[in-house]
Design a protein around this motif. Structure first.
Motif, mmCIF file in Angstrom:
data_model
loop_
_atom_site.group_PDB
_atom_site.id
_atom_site.type_symbol
_atom_site.label_atom_id
_atom_site.label_comp_id
_atom_site.label_asym_id
_atom_site.label_seq_id
_atom_site.Cartn_x
_atom_site.Cartn_y
_atom_site.Cartn_z
ATOM 1 N N SER A 33 -4.917 5.029 -11.321
ATOM 2 C CA SER A 33 -3.636 5.233 -10.644
ATOM 3 C C SER A 33 -3.793 5.171 -9.127
ATOM 4 O O SER A 33 -4.880 5.379 -8.588
ATOM 5 N N TRP A 34 -2.673 4.890 -8.455
ATOM 6 C CA TRP A 34 -2.623 4.854 -6.988
ATOM 7 C C TRP A 34 -2.380 6.262 -6.466
ATOM 8 O O TRP A 34 -1.360 6.549 -5.840
ATOM 9 N N THR A 35 -3.322 7.142 -6.712
ATOM 10 C CA THR A 35 -3.114 8.549 -6.349
ATOM 11 C C THR A 35 -4.328 9.147 -5.650
ATOM 12 O O THR A 35 -4.608 10.340 -5.790
ATOM 13 N N HIS A 36 -5.036 8.322 -4.891
ATOM 14 C CA HIS A 36 -6.108 8.853 -4.044
ATOM 15 C C HIS A 36 -5.671 8.725 -2.593
ATOM 16 O O HIS A 36 -5.425 7.617 -2.102
ATOM 17 N N ARG A 37 -5.575 9.841 -1.914
ATOM 18 C CA ARG A 37 -5.144 9.855 -0.523
ATOM 19 C C ARG A 37 -6.352 9.728 0.402
ATOM 20 O O ARG A 37 -7.252 10.560 0.382
ATOM 21 N N VAL A 38 -6.363 8.661 1.176
ATOM 22 C CA VAL A 38 -7.415 8.419 2.153
ATOM 23 C C VAL A 38 -6.934 8.952 3.495
ATOM 24 O O VAL A 38 -5.878 8.560 3.979
ATOM 25 N N THR A 45 -7.926 4.984 8.694
ATOM 26 C CA THR A 45 -6.467 4.992 8.633
ATOM 27 C C THR A 45 -5.982 5.852 7.476
ATOM 28 O O THR A 45 -6.703 6.079 6.513
ATOM 29 N N ASN A 46 -4.760 6.343 7.562
ATOM 30 C CA ASN A 46 -4.137 7.062 6.457
ATOM 31 C C ASN A 46 -3.535 6.046 5.485
ATOM 32 O O ASN A 46 -2.699 5.223 5.872
ATOM 33 N N CYS A 47 -3.958 6.106 4.240
ATOM 34 C CA CYS A 47 -3.419 5.200 3.225
ATOM 35 C C CYS A 47 -3.756 5.785 1.852
ATOM 36 O O CYS A 47 -4.292 6.897 1.758
ATOM 37 N N SER A 48 -3.427 5.059 0.819
ATOM 38 C CA SER A 48 -3.731 5.500 -0.542
ATOM 39 C C SER A 48 -4.485 4.404 -1.285
ATOM 40 O O SER A 48 -4.301 3.218 -1.014
ATOM 41 N N SER A 49 -5.329 4.830 -2.202
ATOM 42 C CA SER A 49 -6.098 3.872 -2.993
ATOM 43 C C SER A 49 -6.187 4.358 -4.434
ATOM 44 O O SER A 49 -5.456 5.269 -4.840
ATOM 45 N N PRO A 131 0.674 4.862 2.560
ATOM 46 C CA PRO A 131 1.011 3.708 1.714
ATOM 47 C C PRO A 131 -0.224 3.054 1.107
ATOM 48 O O PRO A 131 -1.358 3.284 1.536
ATOM 49 N N ILE A 132 0.017 2.207 0.133
ATOM 50 C CA ILE A 132 -1.042 1.365 -0.431
ATOM 51 C C ILE A 132 -1.098 0.101 0.422
ATOM 52 O O ILE A 132 -0.088 -0.579 0.595
ATOM 53 N N LEU A 133 -2.240 -0.201 0.971
ATOM 54 C CA LEU A 133 -2.378 -1.368 1.834
ATOM 55 C C LEU A 133 -2.406 -2.654 1.001
ATOM 56 O O LEU A 133 -3.168 -2.749 0.036
ATOM 57 N N PRO A 166 5.123 3.301 -2.379
ATOM 58 C CA PRO A 166 5.246 2.471 -1.170
ATOM 59 C C PRO A 166 3.959 1.722 -0.825
ATOM 60 O O PRO A 166 2.860 2.244 -0.975
ATOM 61 N N THR A 167 4.145 0.483 -0.380
ATOM 62 C CA THR A 167 3.035 -0.333 0.093
ATOM 63 C C THR A 167 3.287 -0.723 1.548
ATOM 64 O O THR A 167 4.394 -0.585 2.054
ATOM 65 N N GLN A 168 2.251 -1.189 2.200
ATOM 66 C CA GLN A 168 2.371 -1.679 3.576
ATOM 67 C C GLN A 168 1.768 -3.076 3.642
ATOM 68 O O GLN A 168 0.608 -3.271 3.290
#
Length: 198
Positions: A33-38, A45-49, A131-133, A166-168
């Motif tokens: 899942s896309w639920t790891h906060r970086v 940078t702040n993003c999710s992976s 966001p997810i990059l 959300p994605t970026q």
């Protein structure tokens, strides 16, 4: 030598050291899942992976790469996976999806395989602020397409939760440090698949 299971960008050969050998494999009993906060503590940078969670569902599992590396290289992998906990799973929970090449060792069922899971404090859904990059998505999808083909990429899409987050779009100036080159036609295919799974 040690072995670990990669289920995101580590599947993409371009993101790993050239001496590492890998086998396509499936980890049973987990979902992605896309639920790891970086955060800036462990990244630029702040993003999710991506991360994984255990799941008790018949047939549950995720495709990925079973990678062999020297034990001396483990600190480098730990640094790459900052914000994750290194955990151990049994080789009995890993199914090889291709015959190993000559000289590639296959662990016995009782041996331990390493996998990285988000630390509890970093487990949050992707958001506008995290966001997810798109450059990360492209890297992962390109890796799955290369290793598993179009059907395997579709399995990756279906077995990954959170495409609605959300994605970026950072393709013009990638913020992901291991971004890979993806041509415009492939980008369009990736965008179409993402839209179908939102």
């Amino acid at each position: 030598m040690m072995m670990y299971f990669g289920y995101g960008s580590l599947v993409n050969r371009q993101t790993r050291p050239p001496h590492e050998q890998a086998l396509p494999a499936r980890l049973v009993g987990w979902r992605r899942s896309w639920t790891h906060r970086v955060t800036k503590r462990n990244s630029h940078t702040n993003c999710s992976s991506l991360t994984i969670d255990p799941v008790d569902e018949p047939g549950a599992g995720i495709d990925g790469a079973l990678v062999s590396l020297p034990a001396a290289d483990l600190p480098l992998l730990d640094a790459r996976e900052a914000g994750y906990a290194r955990i151990a799973v049994s080789m009995a929970d890993v199914k090889l999806l291709a015959e190993p090449e000559r000289g590639v060792a296959v662990p016995a069922a009782e041996e331990v395989i390493l996998v990285y899971r988000s630390l509890p404090e970093n487990r949050h859904s992707a958001s506008v602020d995290f966001p997810i990059l798109q450059s990360y998505i492209d890297c992962v999808m390109a890796g799955y397409l290369t290793v598993f083909g179009a059907d395997g990429l579709e399995r990756f899409m279906r077995s990954t939760h959170g495409w609605q987050f959300p994605t970026q779009d950072d393709r013009a100036a990638p913020r992901y440090p291991r971004a890979v080159s993806v041509d415009n036609a492939l980008r369009a295919d990736f965008d179409r698949l993402i839209k179908l799974h939102r």
